[in-house]
Design a protein around this motif. Sequence first.
Motif, PDB file in Angstrom:
ATOM      1  N   SER A  86       0.841  -1.196   0.000  1.00  0.00           N
ATOM      2  CA  SER A  86       0.000   0.000   0.000  1.00  0.00           C
ATOM      3  C   SER A  86       0.876   1.246   0.000  1.00  0.00           C
ATOM      4  CB  SER A  86      -0.899   0.033   1.242  1.00  0.00           C
ATOM      5  OG  SER A  86      -1.832  -1.018   1.222  1.00  0.00           O
ATOM      6  N   ARG A  87       0.311   2.342  -0.437  1.00  0.00           N
ATOM      7  CA  ARG A  87       1.036   3.614  -0.506  1.00  0.00           C
ATOM      8  C   ARG A  87       1.650   3.989   0.841  1.00  0.00           C
ATOM      9  NH1 ARG A  87      -2.573   8.510  -2.284  1.00  0.00           N
ATOM     10  NH2 ARG A  87      -3.533   7.936  -0.331  1.00  0.00           N
ATOM     11  N   ARG A  88       0.908   3.800   1.921  1.00  0.00           N
ATOM     12  CA  ARG A  88       1.425   4.049   3.269  1.00  0.00           C
ATOM     13  C   ARG A  88       1.094   2.822   4.117  1.00  0.00           C
ATOM     14  NH1 ARG A  88      -1.349   8.371   6.104  1.00  0.00           N
ATOM     15  NH2 ARG A  88      -0.937   7.149   7.933  1.00  0.00           N
ATOM     16  N   PRO A  89       2.003   1.847   4.194  1.00  0.00           N
ATOM     17  CA  PRO A  89       1.693   0.587   4.884  1.00  0.00           C
ATOM     18  C   PRO A  89       1.742   0.696   6.408  1.00  0.00           C
ATOM     19  CG  PRO A  89       3.894   0.502   3.974  1.00  0.00           C
ATOM     20  CD  PRO A  89       3.305   1.828   3.562  1.00  0.00           C
ATOM     21  N   SER A  90       0.922   1.612   6.945  1.00  0.00           N
ATOM     22  CA  SER A  90       0.773   1.744   8.397  1.00  0.00           C
ATOM     23  C   SER A  90      -0.615   2.317   8.646  1.00  0.00           C
ATOM     24  CB  SER A  90       1.845   2.666   8.985  1.00  0.00           C
ATOM     25  OG  SER A  90       1.672   3.975   8.497  1.00  0.00           O
ATOM     26  N   ALA A  95       1.513  -0.086  13.337  1.00  0.00           N
ATOM     27  CA  ALA A  95       2.573   0.836  12.914  1.00  0.00           C
ATOM     28  C   ALA A  95       3.179   0.415  11.579  1.00  0.00           C
ATOM     29  CB  ALA A  95       3.662   0.926  13.970  1.00  0.00           C
ATOM     30  N   GLN A  96       3.382  -0.874  11.376  1.00  0.00           N
ATOM     31  CA  GLN A  96       3.928  -1.361  10.105  1.00  0.00           C
ATOM     32  C   GLN A  96       3.101  -2.553   9.646  1.00  0.00           C
ATOM     33  OE1 GLN A  96       8.054  -2.445  10.057  1.00  0.00           O
ATOM     34  NE2 GLN A  96       8.062  -2.772   7.855  1.00  0.00           N
ATOM     35  N   ILE A  97       2.460  -2.398   8.513  1.00  0.00           N
ATOM     36  CA  ILE A  97       1.620  -3.467   7.975  1.00  0.00           C
ATOM     37  C   ILE A  97       2.479  -4.355   7.089  1.00  0.00           C
ATOM     38  CG2 ILE A  97      -0.358  -3.958   6.485  1.00  0.00           C
ATOM     39  CD1 ILE A  97      -1.603  -1.337   7.589  1.00  0.00           C
ATOM     40  N   THR A  98       2.524  -5.636   7.421  1.00  0.00           N
ATOM     41  CA  THR A  98       3.408  -6.565   6.708  1.00  0.00           C
ATOM     42  C   THR A  98       2.650  -7.619   5.902  1.00  0.00           C
ATOM     43  OG1 THR A  98       3.527  -7.976   8.665  1.00  0.00           O
ATOM     44  CG2 THR A  98       5.248  -6.288   8.421  1.00  0.00           C
ATOM     45  N   ARG A  99       1.310  -7.656   6.008  1.00  0.00           N
ATOM     46  CA  ARG A  99       0.562  -8.697   5.293  1.00  0.00           C
ATOM     47  C   ARG A  99       0.655  -8.477   3.784  1.00  0.00           C
ATOM     48  NH1 ARG A  99      -3.793  -6.594   8.393  1.00  0.00           N
ATOM     49  NH2 ARG A  99      -4.587  -4.734   7.416  1.00  0.00           N
ATOM     50  N   THR A 171      -7.068   0.358  -4.727  1.00  0.00           N
ATOM     51  CA  THR A 171      -6.399   1.630  -5.023  1.00  0.00           C
ATOM     52  C   THR A 171      -4.962   1.542  -4.498  1.00  0.00           C
ATOM     53  OG1 THR A 171      -6.843   2.751  -2.929  1.00  0.00           O
ATOM     54  CG2 THR A 171      -8.583   2.877  -4.605  1.00  0.00           C
ATOM     55  N   ALA A 172      -4.206   2.604  -4.698  1.00  0.00           N
ATOM     56  CA  ALA A 172      -2.838   2.655  -4.163  1.00  0.00           C
ATOM     57  C   ALA A 172      -2.834   2.593  -2.642  1.00  0.00           C
ATOM     58  CB  ALA A 172      -2.139   3.925  -4.643  1.00  0.00           C
ATOM     59  N   SER A 173      -3.953   2.964  -2.010  1.00  0.00           N
ATOM     60  CA  SER A 173      -4.038   2.946  -0.540  1.00  0.00           C
ATOM     61  C   SER A 173      -4.258   1.540  -0.004  1.00  0.00           C
ATOM     62  CB  SER A 173      -5.183   3.837  -0.073  1.00  0.00           C
ATOM     63  OG  SER A 173      -4.936   5.175  -0.439  1.00  0.00           O
ATOM     64  N   GLY A 174      -4.863   0.667  -0.788  1.00  0.00           N
ATOM     65  CA  GLY A 174      -5.165  -0.688  -0.334  1.00  0.00           C
ATOM     66  C   GLY A 174      -6.460  -1.182  -0.937  1.00  0.00           C
ATOM     67  N   LEU A 175      -7.161  -2.041  -0.193  1.00  0.00           N
ATOM     68  CA  LEU A 175      -8.402  -2.636  -0.664  1.00  0.00           C
ATOM     69  C   LEU A 175      -9.572  -2.050   0.130  1.00  0.00           C
ATOM     70  CD1 LEU A 175      -7.105  -6.329  -0.762  1.00  0.00           C
ATOM     71  CD2 LEU A 175      -7.137  -4.665  -2.632  1.00  0.00           C
ATOM     72  N   HIS A 176     -10.627  -1.657  -0.584  1.00  0.00           N
ATOM     73  CA  HIS A 176     -11.753  -0.971   0.049  1.00  0.00           C
ATOM     74  C   HIS A 176     -13.057  -1.702  -0.210  1.00  0.00           C
ATOM     75  CE1 HIS A 176      -9.400   2.931  -0.061  1.00  0.00           C
ATOM     76  NE2 HIS A 176      -8.899   2.335  -1.119  1.00  0.00           N
ATOM     77  N   LEU A 177     -13.988  -1.576   0.739  1.00  0.00           N
ATOM     78  CA  LEU A 177     -15.407  -1.786   0.515  1.00  0.00           C
ATOM     79  C   LEU A 177     -16.019  -0.413   0.714  1.00  0.00           C
ATOM     80  CD1 LEU A 177     -16.072  -5.054   2.556  1.00  0.00           C
ATOM     81  CD2 LEU A 177     -15.948  -4.819   0.062  1.00  0.00           C
ATOM     82  N   ILE A 178     -16.893   0.000  -0.195  1.00  0.00           N
ATOM     83  CA  ILE A 178     -17.452   1.346  -0.145  1.00  0.00           C
ATOM     84  C   ILE A 178     -18.970   1.250  -0.011  1.00  0.00           C
ATOM     85  CG2 ILE A 178     -17.674   3.558  -1.367  1.00  0.00           C
ATOM     86  CD1 ILE A 178     -15.198   2.596  -3.077  1.00  0.00           C
TER      87      ILE A 178
END
Length: 180
Positions: A86-90, A95-99, A171-178
């Motif tokens: 993701s664009r910002r993996p936190s 603090a740090q997203i590793t999945r 998106t670049a941010s991650g995966l969304h449900l809207i």
Amino acid sequence: MATDVKQATGLPSGWEVRHSNSKNLPYYFNPTTKESRWEPPAGTDSETLKHYMGTYHSSANLHPDGAGSQEGKIRASHLLVKHRDSRRPSSWRQAQITRSKDEAMGIILGHEARIRSGQTSLGDLATTESDCSSSRKRGDLGFFGKGDMQKEFEDAAFALKPGEVSGVVETASGLHLIER
């Protein structure tokens, strides 16, 4: 040009003022370093910034008469699951997203299944499971118009009818449900 920016905003070179859709507040962003912050960065000329913010980021100046303030805009909520690419993996949760992206997809598909089965709502899940700070507001992003969000998010959100929930949107941010 950097001098012109400093003169206009009072911010150090490389910094700009952006607007947070989730909090409906201005924040400071450095596109080079990808750093974002709520407080002005070191080296800011406070008086110049105060004048700039009063002129361009005051709610009184956005729609002084309140007319048409939602014209062409929609309101949506979302649940975001970030992954290490993701664009910002936190997030506020981690603090740090590793999945991996595949792991994130498994998580969000599980959330989608629970929502579609009526077991829970997107807003209830977003409160504890979303990697976006909008989780505090049940995922509510407020009103936004065309050009305010990442294209994939915007296209999916505007395609929904009020009350509808999207499938997974990437998106670049991650995966969304809207939910509109």
